[in-house]
Design a protein around this motif. Structure first.
Motif, PDB file in Angstrom:
ATOM      1  N   PHE A 144       2.212  -6.728   5.383  1.00 19.71           N
ATOM      2  CA  PHE A 144       1.513  -5.927   4.375  1.00 19.71           C
ATOM      3  C   PHE A 144       2.368  -4.764   3.884  1.00 19.71           C
ATOM      4  O   PHE A 144       2.529  -4.550   2.679  1.00 19.71           O
ATOM      5  N   ILE A 145       2.922  -4.012   4.814  1.00 19.50           N
ATOM      6  CA  ILE A 145       3.658  -2.814   4.412  1.00 19.50           C
ATOM      7  C   ILE A 145       4.998  -3.181   3.774  1.00 19.50           C
ATOM      8  O   ILE A 145       5.494  -2.461   2.894  1.00 19.50           O
ATOM      9  N   THR A 146       5.585  -4.309   4.175  1.00 21.37           N
ATOM     10  CA  THR A 146       6.854  -4.737   3.578  1.00 21.37           C
ATOM     11  C   THR A 146       6.667  -5.152   2.124  1.00 21.37           C
ATOM     12  O   THR A 146       7.436  -4.739   1.246  1.00 21.37           O
ATOM     13  N   VAL A 147       5.651  -5.973   1.866  1.00 26.69           N
ATOM     14  CA  VAL A 147       5.390  -6.405   0.485  1.00 26.69           C
ATOM     15  C   VAL A 147       4.994  -5.210  -0.378  1.00 26.69           C
ATOM     16  O   VAL A 147       5.437  -5.075  -1.525  1.00 26.69           O
ATOM     17  N   THR A 148       4.178  -4.326   0.172  1.00 30.02           N
ATOM     18  CA  THR A 148       3.770  -3.127  -0.559  1.00 30.02           C
ATOM     19  C   THR A 148       4.982  -2.263  -0.888  1.00 30.02           C
ATOM     20  O   THR A 148       5.105  -1.734  -2.001  1.00 30.02           O
ATOM     21  N   PHE A 149       5.881  -2.138   0.054  1.00 26.96           N
ATOM     22  CA  PHE A 149       7.106  -1.354  -0.146  1.00 26.96           C
ATOM     23  C   PHE A 149       7.967  -1.964  -1.251  1.00 26.96           C
ATOM     24  O   PHE A 149       8.493  -1.249  -2.114  1.00 26.96           O
ATOM     25  N   ILE A 150       8.103  -3.280  -1.249  1.00 23.58           N
ATOM     26  CA  ILE A 150       8.891  -3.956  -2.290  1.00 23.58           C
ATOM     27  C   ILE A 150       8.275  -3.700  -3.665  1.00 23.58           C
ATOM     28  O   ILE A 150       8.982  -3.410  -4.637  1.00 23.58           O
ATOM     29  N   TYR A 151       6.942  -3.797  -3.730  1.00 27.71           N
ATOM     30  CA  TYR A 151       6.265  -3.506  -5.000  1.00 27.71           C
ATOM     31  C   TYR A 151       6.533  -2.063  -5.426  1.00 27.71           C
ATOM     32  O   TYR A 151       6.830  -1.788  -6.598  1.00 27.71           O
ATOM     33  N   ASP A 152       6.432  -1.136  -4.493  1.00 30.82           N
ATOM     34  CA  ASP A 152       6.593   0.279  -4.830  1.00 30.82           C
ATOM     35  C   ASP A 152       8.021   0.620  -5.245  1.00 30.82           C
ATOM     36  O   ASP A 152       8.233   1.574  -6.001  1.00 30.82           O
ATOM     37  N   LYS A 175      -2.616  -8.777  13.979  1.00 35.05           N
ATOM     38  CA  LYS A 175      -2.613  -7.482  13.298  1.00 35.05           C
ATOM     39  C   LYS A 175      -1.220  -6.854  13.223  1.00 35.05           C
ATOM     40  O   LYS A 175      -0.908  -6.134  12.271  1.00 35.05           O
ATOM     41  N   HIS A 176      -0.375  -7.129  14.206  1.00 36.50           N
ATOM     42  CA  HIS A 176       0.978  -6.572  14.187  1.00 36.50           C
ATOM     43  C   HIS A 176       1.846  -7.290  13.145  1.00 36.50           C
ATOM     44  O   HIS A 176       2.604  -6.653  12.405  1.00 36.50           O
ATOM     45  N   LEU A 177       1.695  -8.603  13.088  1.00 34.22           N
ATOM     46  CA  LEU A 177       2.414  -9.371  12.072  1.00 34.22           C
ATOM     47  C   LEU A 177       1.927  -8.990  10.681  1.00 34.22           C
ATOM     48  O   LEU A 177       2.730  -8.806   9.760  1.00 34.22           O
ATOM     49  N   TRP A 178       0.597  -8.837  10.553  1.00 30.41           N
ATOM     50  CA  TRP A 178       0.047  -8.479   9.248  1.00 30.41           C
ATOM     51  C   TRP A 178       0.473  -7.067   8.842  1.00 30.41           C
ATOM     52  O   TRP A 178       0.745  -6.803   7.665  1.00 30.41           O
ATOM     53  N   GLY A 179       0.552  -6.172   9.805  1.00 32.42           N
ATOM     54  CA  GLY A 179       1.027  -4.823   9.510  1.00 32.42           C
ATOM     55  C   GLY A 179       2.431  -4.854   8.936  1.00 32.42           C
ATOM     56  O   GLY A 179       2.740  -4.160   7.963  1.00 32.42           O
ATOM     57  N   CYS A 180       3.278  -5.682   9.529  1.00 39.99           N
ATOM     58  CA  CYS A 180       4.659  -5.824   9.062  1.00 39.99           C
ATOM     59  C   CYS A 180       4.704  -6.441   7.667  1.00 39.99           C
ATOM     60  O   CYS A 180       5.391  -5.934   6.772  1.00 39.99           O
ATOM     61  N   SER A 236      -0.624   3.547   1.095  1.00 38.18           N
ATOM     62  CA  SER A 236      -1.488   2.407   0.779  1.00 38.18           C
ATOM     63  C   SER A 236      -2.578   2.282   1.835  1.00 38.18           C
ATOM     64  O   SER A 236      -3.608   1.640   1.619  1.00 38.18           O
ATOM     65  N   LYS A 237      -2.341   2.897   2.980  1.00 44.15           N
ATOM     66  CA  LYS A 237      -3.340   3.000   4.043  1.00 44.15           C
ATOM     67  C   LYS A 237      -3.426   4.463   4.460  1.00 44.15           C
ATOM     68  O   LYS A 237      -2.422   5.183   4.433  1.00 44.15           O
ATOM     69  N   THR A 238      -4.606   4.907   4.809  1.00 46.90           N
ATOM     70  CA  THR A 238      -4.759   6.287   5.284  1.00 46.90           C
ATOM     71  C   THR A 238      -5.401   6.261   6.669  1.00 46.90           C
ATOM     72  O   THR A 238      -6.580   5.961   6.809  1.00 46.90           O
ATOM     73  N   ASN A 239      -4.588   6.540   7.659  1.00 43.38           N
ATOM     74  CA  ASN A 239      -5.046   6.565   9.043  1.00 43.38           C
ATOM     75  C   ASN A 239      -4.102   7.460   9.844  1.00 43.38           C
ATOM     76  O   ASN A 239      -3.238   8.132   9.273  1.00 43.38           O
ATOM     77  N   ILE A 240      -4.249   7.467  11.142  1.00 44.16           N
ATOM     78  CA  ILE A 240      -3.419   8.322  11.981  1.00 44.16           C
ATOM     79  C   ILE A 240      -1.948   7.938  11.874  1.00 44.16           C
ATOM     80  O   ILE A 240      -1.056   8.789  11.944  1.00 44.16           O
ATOM     81  N   THR A 241      -1.692   6.642  11.676  1.00 42.05           N
ATOM     82  CA  THR A 241      -0.308   6.186  11.503  1.00 42.05           C
ATOM     83  C   THR A 241       0.306   6.815  10.264  1.00 42.05           C
ATOM     84  O   THR A 241       1.464   7.246  10.273  1.00 42.05           O
ATOM     85  N   THR A 242      -0.481   6.866   9.190  1.00 39.75           N
ATOM     86  CA  THR A 242      -0.020   7.484   7.950  1.00 39.75           C
ATOM     87  C   THR A 242       0.390   8.932   8.193  1.00 39.75           C
ATOM     88  O   THR A 242       1.455   9.374   7.751  1.00 39.75           O
ATOM     89  N   LEU A 243      -0.456   9.666   8.890  1.00 37.29           N
ATOM     90  CA  LEU A 243      -0.195  11.085   9.151  1.00 37.29           C
ATOM     91  C   LEU A 243       1.064  11.276   9.990  1.00 37.29           C
ATOM     92  O   LEU A 243       1.897  12.144   9.687  1.00 37.29           O
ATOM     93  N   GLY A 267      -0.066  -2.033  13.783  1.00 34.97           N
ATOM     94  CA  GLY A 267      -0.790  -3.187  13.256  1.00 34.97           C
ATOM     95  C   GLY A 267      -1.858  -2.805  12.245  1.00 34.97           C
ATOM     96  O   GLY A 267      -2.267  -1.642  12.156  1.00 34.97           O
ATOM     97  N   ILE A 268      -2.295  -3.779  11.478  1.00 27.22           N
ATOM     98  CA  ILE A 268      -3.371  -3.591  10.508  1.00 27.22           C
ATOM     99  C   ILE A 268      -4.385  -4.716  10.701  1.00 27.22           C
ATOM    100  O   ILE A 268      -4.046  -5.901  10.603  1.00 27.22           O
ATOM    101  N   ASN A 269      -5.615  -4.339  10.993  1.00 24.68           N
ATOM    102  CA  ASN A 269      -6.672  -5.339  11.144  1.00 24.68           C
ATOM    103  C   ASN A 269      -6.925  -6.026   9.804  1.00 24.68           C
ATOM    104  O   ASN A 269      -6.792  -5.409   8.738  1.00 24.68           O
ATOM    105  N   ASN A 270      -7.279  -7.289   9.848  1.00 26.59           N
ATOM    106  CA  ASN A 270      -7.490  -8.043   8.618  1.00 26.59           C
ATOM    107  C   ASN A 270      -8.522  -9.135   8.847  1.00 26.59           C
ATOM    108  O   ASN A 270      -8.875  -9.443   9.990  1.00 26.59           O
ATOM    109  N   ASP A 271      -9.004  -9.698   7.739  1.00 24.88           N
ATOM    110  CA  ASP A 271     -10.006 -10.767   7.799  1.00 24.88           C
ATOM    111  C   ASP A 271      -9.389 -12.145   7.586  1.00 24.88           C
ATOM    112  O   ASP A 271     -10.098 -13.118   7.325  1.00 24.88           O
ATOM    113  N   PHE A 272      -8.064 -12.222   7.679  1.00 21.39           N
ATOM    114  CA  PHE A 272      -7.374 -13.475   7.373  1.00 21.39           C
ATOM    115  C   PHE A 272      -6.992 -14.268   8.620  1.00 21.39           C
ATOM    116  O   PHE A 272      -6.392 -15.340   8.522  1.00 21.39           O
TER     117      PHE A 272
END
Length: 241
Positions: free
Chosen positions: A119-127, A112-117, A210-217, A103-108
């Protein structure tokens, strides 16, 4: 001293074509960045917050790369799924599932689990769109140039292009540090492209950071294992270009 092989490789590259390609990328990006955010215009009415993506520049570099692939004489070595389609799909699956679980915490106010999915999906499509230009067409346009030098060239072009994207580079410690990071990261992305002949793999790796955390590693470590075991043995011939 430039080695004879490197000199030959450099002479075989159509630098004028690459310059035209890159110039159009810069001009196109400059103009589309002045346009309204197409994603916000399309989907903004369904949410009550500003979407954190602007796909405009991704779309334009993708279109330009498509046109150059179609009408230039560059031999297309790189495809979306590459030489091992099932293995290739594993990369975005791990990426999306991993961030959906963590998950990714957000202010919206979005789970967080839905947003993680999302966020990373849209970012992946862009990339995918972005990597189609840099690790796709530009990589192929550099022909038989050794992959290390391809990494440097694409990394430098990529870094300069970001001058049109970012307002400043303070978070990186300045532009030149950012440029160095782009070149270093380009080694990883170029290696993954040439190893797999795929756009999907470097796009997944790009999206990962696009995010740097333990998940990234954790996911990055898995990606490296997958890359270095792509063949039964690490075959140097696979990364000559």
């Amino acid at each position: 001293m430039i080695s004879k092989d490197l000199k030959t490789q450099l002479e075989q590259i159509n630098w004028k074509r690459i310059l035209v390609f890159y110039s159009l990328i810069l001009l196109g990006t400059f103009f589309v960045r002045k346009l309204p955010n197409l994603l916000q215009l399309t989907l903004g009415k369904y949410v009550d917050f500003i979407l954190p993506w602007n796909l405009n520049h991704g779309i334009i570099v993708f279109i330009i790369a498509l046109i150059f692939y179609k009408f230039s004489e560059v031999k297309k070595e790189i495809s979306f799924l590459g030489i091992a389609k099932i293995k290739t799909i594993i990369f975005p699956l791990i990426l999306i599932v991993g961030y959906s679980i963590i998950g990714i915490n957000n202010d919206f106010g979005v789970n967080k689990h839905l947003w993680g999915c999302i966020f990373i999906t849209v970012t992946f499509i862009y990339d995918i769109m972005e990597e189609y230009a840099w690790r796709g067409y530009l990589n192929d346009a550099l022909g038989k140039l050794f992959w290390v030098f391809k990494s440097i060239v694409t990394g430098l072009f990529w870094a300069i292009w970001h001058l049109l994207i970012f307002d400043n580079f303070n978070q990186f410690g300045g532009f030149w540090i950012f440029a160095l990071l782009c070149i270093v990261f380009s080694f990883i992305l170029t290696f993954s492209t040439i190893k797999t002949k795929s756009i999907i793999v470097p796009a997944a790796m790009h999206a990962l950071f696009s995010k740097t955390n333990i998940t990234t590693l954790i996911i990055f470590s898995i990606f490296l294992v997958l890359l270095f075991t792509w063949n039964k043995f690490f075959v140097k011939e696979g990364i000559k270009n």
